[in-house]
Enzyme design. Structure first.
Site, PDB file in Angstrom:
ATOM      1  N   HIS A  83      34.427  27.941  48.251  1.00  0.00           N
ATOM      2  CA  HIS A  83      34.765  27.729  46.845  1.00  0.00           C
ATOM      3  C   HIS A  83      35.435  26.375  46.693  1.00  0.00           C
ATOM      4  CE1 HIS A  83      35.680  28.886  42.700  1.00  0.00           C
ATOM      5  NE2 HIS A  83      36.800  28.210  42.872  1.00  0.00           N
ATOM      6  N   ASP A 162      38.264  38.822  35.751  1.00  0.00           N
ATOM      7  CA  ASP A 162      38.219  37.373  35.944  1.00  0.00           C
ATOM      8  C   ASP A 162      37.212  36.728  35.013  1.00  0.00           C
ATOM      9  OD1 ASP A 162      38.881  34.879  37.465  1.00  0.00           O
ATOM     10  OD2 ASP A 162      36.736  34.985  37.850  1.00  0.00           O
ATOM     11  N   ARG A 169      40.615  30.955  29.577  1.00  0.00           N
ATOM     12  CA  ARG A 169      41.375  29.809  30.090  1.00  0.00           C
ATOM     13  C   ARG A 169      40.656  28.501  29.795  1.00  0.00           C
ATOM     14  NH1 ARG A 169      41.251  30.673  35.910  1.00  0.00           N
ATOM     15  NH2 ARG A 169      42.466  28.762  36.077  1.00  0.00           N
ATOM     16  N   SER A 184      42.057  33.812  40.103  1.00  0.00           N
ATOM     17  CA  SER A 184      40.649  33.680  39.732  1.00  0.00           C
ATOM     18  C   SER A 184      39.766  33.501  40.956  1.00  0.00           C
ATOM     19  CB  SER A 184      40.478  32.490  38.787  1.00  0.00           C
ATOM     20  OG  SER A 184      39.123  32.310  38.449  1.00  0.00           O
ATOM     21  N   LYS A 188      37.533  37.075  43.025  1.00  0.00           N
ATOM     22  CA  LYS A 188      36.076  37.082  43.185  1.00  0.00           C
ATOM     23  C   LYS A 188      35.683  37.135  44.646  1.00  0.00           C
ATOM     24  CE  LYS A 188      35.171  33.296  40.776  1.00  0.00           C
ATOM     25  NZ  LYS A 188      36.368  32.893  40.017  1.00  0.00           N
TER      26      LYS A 188
END
Length: 437
Positions: A83, A162, A169, A184, A188
């Site tokens: 990520h 999320d 957001r 967040s 996930k």
């Protein structure tokens, strides 16, 4: 136990700490549409100002994870994901997922859409005709078995909390908060059932974390929370003071990734793809190693480069697209219009406020102003200069690719204020500032 949302907003606004039941209430009630957007937006802003303790962050992450299905991937050997916290032109997921899967490491990847001034992996993939980013849990797991990777978005089944918070957001100025970013990202990833995670935390004018100390604080928080859930975590701190690669914008970035996977180099003069490739290879190597497919990192680096050079990563990308109904065209659609920005004097080029380039893309339609806005996949920016590059009056600096005229002047204003031409070149700094393992 029932709480009054306004009371919890005031508590956090005034610097108070929530207990676990209060965090549970906020996330569960919001997910079930019993707390409206305007109250949750107020709470998110209070968190941005006051922060969350490590305990509160863990509870937030756990509640977001448990708001939906948590996948059981125990049948797969060491699934690993990656990520990035986001940046301008950050497209490495499109290279990394197929590359690491080609090495034999399962890569279940739950990605996001454009957030504030940064692009989103899902929007890039949806610029491929037919590409389907919403898969059922059963199809997601089946694709991991047959292809070795799948890239999907948040769904009603997986991390619905999320998905709702992320969209809110994006349009309420509450992105830049370490606890919210941690919750967040990790909710996930934990819901995916992974055993390890490689994180790319970006810092600089084109990232949410503007300085290295801010990025390192986020990196260490992510590592601490992730390891608290029993996962192996490696975190990269990488600079985002100029776009990654040559292109910014959805179709443009997909084309760059395909060129890299095909072994092509940019044929036009100026900025090339080398930074995109090298960062993708290094992140992939750590994933390959954490996935147990190498004895050490150097062996993993050699394997990653071989998989690009011999075409295995490209074939896996094509397989991934086909599995998710994507059709790679011979040529991608291009924007109808191009506006060229040229140097107004001699000197050395340097981006000073890269966030403005992301804002320019929003004005062009490549990003979103409001939740649910459509994306113009062909719009974007081609960058010809990297920081420190010498330029002469009239040299091409950037091309703006666009379809609609109404956002062009706003985009031009942003871009013209995003860079300077200096008398002396700025000192070069390595793209990867630090790795925390």
């Amino acid at each position: 136990m029932t709480f009054i949302p306004a009371a919890l907003i005031r508590k956090k606004r005034d610097g108070g700490r929530h207990d676990q039941k209060e965090v549970q209430f906020l996330i569960r009630e919001f997910t079930q549409n019993r707390i409206p957007d305007y109250q949750m937006a107020a709470w998110l802003m209070a968190v941005c100002w006051r922060g969350l303790s490590m305990e509160e962050t863990v509870w937030l992450t756990q509640e977001m994870r448990d708001s939906g299905v948590v996948l059981d991937l125990s049948r797969f050997p060491s699934p690993v994901d990656k990520h990035s916290t986001g940046g301008i032109g950050d497209k490495t997921s499109l290279i990394i997922a197929p590359l690491v899967a080609a090495a034999g490491v399962p890569v279940p990847m739950m990605a996001g859409r454009a957030l504030a001034f940064t692009g989103g992996t899902l929007d890039k993939l949806e610029s491929i005709p037919g590409f389907q980013v919403q898969l059922s849990t059963e199809r997601f797991i089946k694709q991991l078995e047959t292809v070795g990777t799948a890239i999907i978005g948040q769904s009603e089944e997986i991390c619905p909390a999320d998905r709702k918070l992320y969209a809110l957001r994006d349009v309420t100025g509450t992105v830049e908060s370490i606890p919210l970013i941690c919750g967040s990202i990790l909710s996930k990833k934990l819901a995916e059932g992974i055993s390890a995670l490689v994180l790319d935390v970006k810092f600089g004018s084109g990232a949410f974390m503007k300085t290295l100390p801010e990025a390192e604080a986020l990196a260490r928080s992510l590592k601490e929370v992730g390891e608290g859930f029993g996962k192996k975590i490696a975190v990269f701190l990488t600079r985002m003071d100029e776009p990654l690669g040559r292109f910014v914008g959805n179709v443009l970035e997909v084309r760059e990734c395909l060129d890299i996977l095909k072994g092509h180099k940019s044929s036009a003069p100026g900025k090339d793809y080398s930074d995109t490739l090298e960062l993708s290879l290094e992140l992939s190597a750590h994933m390959i190693h954490l996935g147990g497919k190498s004895q050490n990192l150097e062996e993993a680096r050699l394997l990653a480069r071989d998989l690009v050079n011999n075409g295995s990563a490209l074939r896996k990308f094509e397989e991934l697209c086909q599995a998710q109904n994507g059709r790679l065209p011979e040529s991608f659609p291009v924007a109808k219009k191009v506006h060229t920005i040229t140097a107004k004097r001699d000197g050395y080029f340097r981006f000073t406020d890269l966030e403005r380039v992301g804002n320019a893309c929003i004005h062009l339609g490549a990003g979103r102003r409001l939740k649910g806005d459509p994306i113009d996949h062909a719009a974007g920016i081609e960058v010809y200069c990297q920081n420190g590059a010498p330029v002469k009056t009239g040299d091409r600096l950037m091309d703006i690719h666009y379809n609609l005229d109404h956002g062009l002047n706003l985009a031009l204003n942003e871009i013209e204020n995003s860079y300077v031409i200096e008398h002396q070149p700025s000192a070069a700094a390595p793209l990867i500032a630090k790795v925390i393992t």
